[in-house]
Design a protein around this motif. Structure first.
Motif, PDB file in Angstrom:
ATOM      1  N   ILE A   1      33.333  16.209 -10.110  1.00  0.00           N
ATOM      2  CA  ILE A   1      34.418  17.536  -9.959  1.00  0.00           C
ATOM      3  C   ILE A   1      34.550  18.147 -11.276  1.00  0.00           C
ATOM      4  O   ILE A   1      34.666  19.172 -11.438  1.00  0.00           O
ATOM      5  CB  ILE A   1      35.670  16.622  -9.438  1.00  0.00           C
ATOM      6  N   ILE A   2      34.593  17.000 -12.324  1.00  0.00           N
ATOM      7  CA  ILE A   2      34.667  17.777 -13.619  1.00  0.00           C
ATOM      8  C   ILE A   2      33.479  18.367 -13.937  1.00  0.00           C
ATOM      9  O   ILE A   2      33.764  19.617 -14.608  1.00  0.00           O
ATOM     10  CB  ILE A   2      34.837  16.372 -14.753  1.00  0.00           C
ATOM     11  N   ALA A   3      32.422  18.103 -13.717  1.00  0.00           N
ATOM     12  CA  ALA A   3      31.290  18.698 -13.898  1.00  0.00           C
ATOM     13  C   ALA A   3      31.111  20.465 -13.183  1.00  0.00           C
ATOM     14  O   ALA A   3      30.811  21.251 -13.855  1.00  0.00           O
ATOM     15  CB  ALA A   3      29.901  18.227 -13.451  1.00  0.00           C
ATOM     16  N   CYS A   4      31.626  20.229 -11.902  1.00  0.00           N
ATOM     17  CA  CYS A   4      31.875  21.498 -11.391  1.00  0.00           C
ATOM     18  C   CYS A   4      32.828  22.616 -12.255  1.00  0.00           C
ATOM     19  O   CYS A   4      32.449  23.779 -12.501  1.00  0.00           O
ATOM     20  CB  CYS A   4      32.310  21.430  -9.972  1.00  0.00           C
ATOM     21  N   MET A   5      33.923  21.852 -12.488  1.00  0.00           N
ATOM     22  CA  MET A   5      35.001  22.701 -13.470  1.00  0.00           C
ATOM     23  C   MET A   5      34.538  23.150 -14.572  1.00  0.00           C
ATOM     24  O   MET A   5      34.423  24.379 -14.985  1.00  0.00           O
ATOM     25  CB  MET A   5      36.267  21.997 -13.621  1.00  0.00           C
TER      26      MET A   5
ATOM     27  N   LEU B   1      31.363  33.782  -7.954  1.00  0.00           N
ATOM     28  CA  LEU B   1      31.708  32.465  -8.006  1.00  0.00           C
ATOM     29  C   LEU B   1      31.568  31.726  -6.777  1.00  0.00           C
ATOM     30  O   LEU B   1      31.117  30.709  -6.442  1.00  0.00           O
ATOM     31  CB  LEU B   1      32.907  32.144  -8.620  1.00  0.00           C
ATOM     32  N   PRO B   2      31.898  32.475  -5.518  1.00  0.00           N
ATOM     33  CA  PRO B   2      31.915  31.471  -4.207  1.00  0.00           C
ATOM     34  C   PRO B   2      30.545  31.621  -3.581  1.00  0.00           C
ATOM     35  O   PRO B   2      30.410  30.439  -3.223  1.00  0.00           O
ATOM     36  CB  PRO B   2      32.829  32.708  -3.290  1.00  0.00           C
ATOM     37  N   LYS B   3      29.826  32.308  -4.006  1.00  0.00           N
ATOM     38  CA  LYS B   3      28.170  32.219  -3.844  1.00  0.00           C
ATOM     39  C   LYS B   3      27.528  30.810  -3.914  1.00  0.00           C
ATOM     40  O   LYS B   3      27.153  30.230  -2.944  1.00  0.00           O
ATOM     41  CB  LYS B   3      27.380  33.182  -4.260  1.00  0.00           C
ATOM     42  N   PRO B   4      27.713  30.115  -5.134  1.00  0.00           N
ATOM     43  CA  PRO B   4      27.205  29.030  -5.212  1.00  0.00           C
ATOM     44  C   PRO B   4      27.759  27.892  -4.468  1.00  0.00           C
ATOM     45  O   PRO B   4      27.254  26.898  -3.934  1.00  0.00           O
ATOM     46  CB  PRO B   4      27.430  28.487  -6.910  1.00  0.00           C
ATOM     47  N   PHE B   5      29.130  27.760  -4.273  1.00  0.00           N
ATOM     48  CA  PHE B   5      29.963  27.037  -3.306  1.00  0.00           C
ATOM     49  C   PHE B   5      29.546  27.080  -1.867  1.00  0.00           C
ATOM     50  O   PHE B   5      29.201  26.102  -1.144  1.00  0.00           O
ATOM     51  CB  PHE B   5      31.316  27.003  -3.443  1.00  0.00           C
ATOM     52  N   ILE B   6      29.167  28.176  -1.278  1.00  0.00           N
ATOM     53  CA  ILE B   6      28.990  28.360  -0.047  1.00  0.00           C
ATOM     54  C   ILE B   6      27.494  28.087   0.199  1.00  0.00           C
ATOM     55  O   ILE B   6      27.054  27.319   1.114  1.00  0.00           O
ATOM     56  CB  ILE B   6      28.952  30.089   0.404  1.00  0.00           C
ATOM     57  N   LYS B   7      26.548  28.403  -0.799  1.00  0.00           N
ATOM     58  CA  LYS B   7      25.158  28.065  -0.696  1.00  0.00           C
ATOM     59  C   LYS B   7      25.098  26.495  -0.833  1.00  0.00           C
ATOM     60  O   LYS B   7      24.226  25.870   0.050  1.00  0.00           O
ATOM     61  CB  LYS B   7      24.306  28.622  -1.814  1.00  0.00           C
ATOM     62  N   SER B   8      25.915  25.723  -1.570  1.00  0.00           N
ATOM     63  CA  SER B   8      25.720  24.138  -1.792  1.00  0.00           C
ATOM     64  C   SER B   8      26.195  23.744  -0.412  1.00  0.00           C
ATOM     65  O   SER B   8      25.638  22.511   0.072  1.00  0.00           O
ATOM     66  CB  SER B   8      26.742  23.871  -2.898  1.00  0.00           C
ATOM     67  N   PHE B   9      27.408  24.395   0.420  1.00  0.00           N
ATOM     68  CA  PHE B   9      27.710  23.740   1.578  1.00  0.00           C
ATOM     69  C   PHE B   9      26.616  23.802   2.607  1.00  0.00           C
ATOM     70  O   PHE B   9      26.317  22.728   3.295  1.00  0.00           O
ATOM     71  CB  PHE B   9      28.973  24.412   2.021  1.00  0.00           C
ATOM     72  N   LEU B  10      25.874  25.002   2.594  1.00  0.00           N
ATOM     73  CA  LEU B  10      24.942  25.200   3.650  1.00  0.00           C
ATOM     74  C   LEU B  10      23.743  24.293   3.385  1.00  0.00           C
ATOM     75  O   LEU B  10      23.256  23.582   4.174  1.00  0.00           O
ATOM     76  CB  LEU B  10      24.331  26.480   3.611  1.00  0.00           C
ATOM     77  N   THR B  11      23.348  23.981   2.108  1.00  0.00           N
ATOM     78  CA  THR B  11      22.543  22.940   1.676  1.00  0.00           C
ATOM     79  C   THR B  11      22.899  21.723   2.077  1.00  0.00           C
ATOM     80  O   THR B  11      21.800  20.678   2.574  1.00  0.00           O
ATOM     81  CB  THR B  11      22.085  23.146   0.331  1.00  0.00           C
TER      82      THR B  11
ATOM     83  N   LEU C   1      27.857  12.208   0.293  1.00  0.00           N
ATOM     84  CA  LEU C   1      27.735  13.421   0.841  1.00  0.00           C
ATOM     85  C   LEU C   1      28.561  14.405  -0.055  1.00  0.00           C
ATOM     86  O   LEU C   1      28.179  15.462  -0.882  1.00  0.00           O
ATOM     87  CB  LEU C   1      28.413  13.660   2.090  1.00  0.00           C
ATOM     88  N   LEU C   2      29.819  13.829  -0.526  1.00  0.00           N
ATOM     89  CA  LEU C   2      30.662  14.393  -1.534  1.00  0.00           C
ATOM     90  C   LEU C   2      30.098  14.959  -2.879  1.00  0.00           C
ATOM     91  O   LEU C   2      29.941  15.948  -3.485  1.00  0.00           O
ATOM     92  CB  LEU C   2      31.979  14.102  -1.619  1.00  0.00           C
ATOM     93  N   THR C   3      29.384  13.594  -3.235  1.00  0.00           N
ATOM     94  CA  THR C   3      28.802  13.815  -4.449  1.00  0.00           C
ATOM     95  C   THR C   3      27.682  14.666  -4.352  1.00  0.00           C
ATOM     96  O   THR C   3      27.115  15.726  -5.452  1.00  0.00           O
ATOM     97  CB  THR C   3      28.019  12.343  -4.906  1.00  0.00           C
TER      98      THR C   3
ATOM     99  N   LEU D   1      28.813  18.295  -5.001  1.00  0.00           N
ATOM    100  CA  LEU D   1      29.432  18.603  -6.052  1.00  0.00           C
ATOM    101  C   LEU D   1      28.250  19.022  -7.156  1.00  0.00           C
ATOM    102  O   LEU D   1      28.174  19.980  -7.624  1.00  0.00           O
ATOM    103  CB  LEU D   1      29.927  17.670  -6.428  1.00  0.00           C
ATOM    104  N   TYR D   2      27.022  17.974  -6.903  1.00  0.00           N
ATOM    105  CA  TYR D   2      25.914  18.315  -8.017  1.00  0.00           C
ATOM    106  C   TYR D   2      25.161  19.362  -7.577  1.00  0.00           C
ATOM    107  O   TYR D   2      24.566  20.141  -8.304  1.00  0.00           O
ATOM    108  CB  TYR D   2      24.933  16.958  -7.921  1.00  0.00           C
ATOM    109  N   ILE D   3      25.092  19.723  -6.069  1.00  0.00           N
ATOM    110  CA  ILE D   3      24.289  20.949  -5.955  1.00  0.00           C
ATOM    111  C   ILE D   3      25.005  22.184  -6.251  1.00  0.00           C
ATOM    112  O   ILE D   3      24.594  23.222  -6.724  1.00  0.00           O
ATOM    113  CB  ILE D   3      24.149  21.054  -4.234  1.00  0.00           C
ATOM    114  N   VAL D   4      26.517  22.207  -6.232  1.00  0.00           N
ATOM    115  CA  VAL D   4      27.272  23.134  -6.743  1.00  0.00           C
ATOM    116  C   VAL D   4      26.878  23.492  -8.209  1.00  0.00           C
ATOM    117  O   VAL D   4      26.704  24.638  -8.813  1.00  0.00           O
ATOM    118  CB  VAL D   4      28.893  22.791  -6.462  1.00  0.00           C
TER     119      VAL D   4
END
Length: 489
Positions: free
Chosen positions: A30-34, A52-62, A350-352, A355-358
């Motif tokens: 979480i801290i690393a994402c921020m 900015l939304p693009k990396p989050f969406i792509k990370s979710f899909l991955t 999964l959450l970790t 976040l790391y993919i983000v």
């Protein structure tokens, strides 16, 4: 120089929070994402807020395919545990012979990789360590052997970390699987001799050095053959079952009697056998492969995303879970308990992973990775290839997860390879193998093993011994790199 420091900051912060501050992987993510987001939109990198939304969406899909595979892989383990199948498989293997060498090899290079190939999470330690203690190995021996037995991790949870690494590094999955398998062949010989030495000592090890060498080679070559000709996802399963079958044959020949696996053993291991058959058929028969890969497929071209629900290993794990419930006649309570245990184990990982993919995607979007790879190329040149295993090992050691380590570092490795004119596939393989095998040295894995073996007061001792194992592993990888540079380029 300031831009390079800022680009390094997300990775350094992850290592600092995990290693120095001892923060959880979720908190760290979480801290690393921020932090990464803040750096990306800063004047140094000028990333548009609209992007900015693009990396989050792509990370979710991955992450979605990971959820699909991981959930049903862990669920299968818990269903089999509830049915008693895991314990019966372990007992059959452990009591098949009084020969300590064969016992160690069966458990460390057979049963443990079998469990880890499907379930991951280091769950094999929980199964293997108590059996070793029951077979009169002392607690330190049992702890060390159980940890080293996690050697199949490049193909753990049906090669999830390798799949993620191939996706993020833009490397063909088969190339990454085959290359990683080739690198692991001498390492599996090393692990075969090492667990035998720990379990029975130098004198007994010498008496069966040919058999030990054969088992190490067999695991390595069967994993390579499966990666090359069948499926990357199946490699760990095929390798482990090949070892188990071969050692049973060796025991039979040694005893000159009928020691074939019983019907009960076949029944207990049948979910794994069914999984192999389903994955093998789906990946080797073109009409079935084409049908499954096109039916119920979601494709999002703008994000280079495609998920075939019926072709993914997750679907076949789901079928095997249903088969397991019916075969062992599990009641509703056992099934619900298994689902609860699975959810509890899955969601932190999964959450970790997400976040790391983000962090990785955000760094890529802001051109931080490109900057770091160019800087690394200019600083180390062709010598960067010798830094690659250290980076992978650091990620595996700190996160305890090949998926997390590949998410953090594989894109940096492959893009630096392009800058220095090296093979992206080679550096990706080095990252994948060094990262995977150093997860066994991770402090949380060591703590788990010591807890199971009831030697928590000796945790530091085990950690130091495993660190030496890790150094030996890295030394072999360095030798392989030198051989490649001298003779194979």
């Amino acid at each position: 120089m300031l831009k390079v420091i800022l680009a390094l900051l997300p990775l350094v912060s992850i290592l600092f929070m995990i290693f120095i501050l001892k923060k959880s992987s979720i908190y760290t993510g979480i801290i690393a994402c921020m932090l990464t987001t803040g750096i990306a939109i800063s004047p140094a990198f000028h990333t548009s807020v609209e992007l900015l939304p693009k990396p989050f969406i792509k990370s979710f899909l991955t992450t979605v395919p990971v959820i699909y595979i991981l959930f049903f892989g862990i669920l299968l383990f818990h269903l089999m545990e509830k049915s008693g199948a895991i314990q019966k498989i372990a007992s059959a293997i452990a009591t098949s012979t009084d020969d300590k060498t064969y016992q160690v090899l069966l458990l460390a290079l057979g049963l443990s990789p079998l469990i880890e190939s499907v379930s991951g999470f280091g769950l094999a330690v929980i199964v293997i360590a108590p059996i070793l203690i029951a077979l009169k190995f002392n607690a330190i021996q049992s702890s060390l052997i159980a940890l080293i037995s996690l050697c199949i991790i490049p193909w753990g949870t049906l090669a999830m970390g390798t799949i993620i690494g191939a996706s993020l590094g833009n490397i063909p999955l088969e190339d990454l699987g085959v290359g990683s398998a080739l690198m692991c062949i001498p390492l599996y010989i090393y692990f075969a001799f090492l667990v035998t030495y720990i379990g029975v000592g130098k004198k007994a090890m010498k008496k069966k050095q040919v058999q030990i060498l054969w088992i190490g080679l067999l695991l390595g070559f069967s994993v390579w053959i499966c990666n090359r000709f069948i499926s990357v996802e199946l490699a760990g399963l095929v390798g482990s079952l090949t070892v188990v079958s071969t050692i049973f044959i060796m025991i039979t020949l040694h005893k000159r009697g009928n020691q074939n696996p019983s019907n009960a053993f076949i029944k207990n291991i049948s979910p794994y056998l069914l999984l192999i058959v389903l994955l093998f058929v789906s990946r080797t028969i073109p009409p079935i492969q084409g049908f499954l890969s096109h039916l119920l497929t979601i494709t999002i071209p703008s994000y280079h995303f495609q998920l075939s629900f019926l072709y993914s290993p997750g679907f076949f794990l789901f079928i095997v879970c249903l088969f397991t419930c019916l075969l062992f006649r599990l009641n509703k309570t056992s099934i619900l308990d298994s689902i609860k245990l699975t959810i509890n184990k899955c969601y932190p990982v999964l959450l970790t992973t997400f976040l790391y993919i983000v962090v990785s995607e955000m760094m890529s979007e802001a051109k931080m990775i490109q900057l770091l790879s160019l800087t690394a190329a200019n600083s180390f040149g062709s010598l960067f290839i010798f830094i690659t295993p250290l980076i992978g090992a650091t990620g595996g050691f700190l996160t305890g997860s090949n998926t997390a380590s590949n998410t953090m570092f594989i894109r940096l490795q492959t893009e630096t390879a392009v800058q220095i004119g090296a093979s992206s596939t080679l550096l990706a393989c080095i990252q994948n193998v060094s990262s995977s095998l150093m997860t066994m040295v991770n402090p949380s894995r060591v703590a788990l093993s010591c807890s199971v073996c009831k030697i928590t007061t000796l945790e530091n001792t085990i950690q130091i011994k495993l660190a030496m194992v890790g150094l030996g592993t890295l030394a072999i990888i360095f030798i392989e790199i030198v051989i490649h540079l001298l003779f194979l380029q």
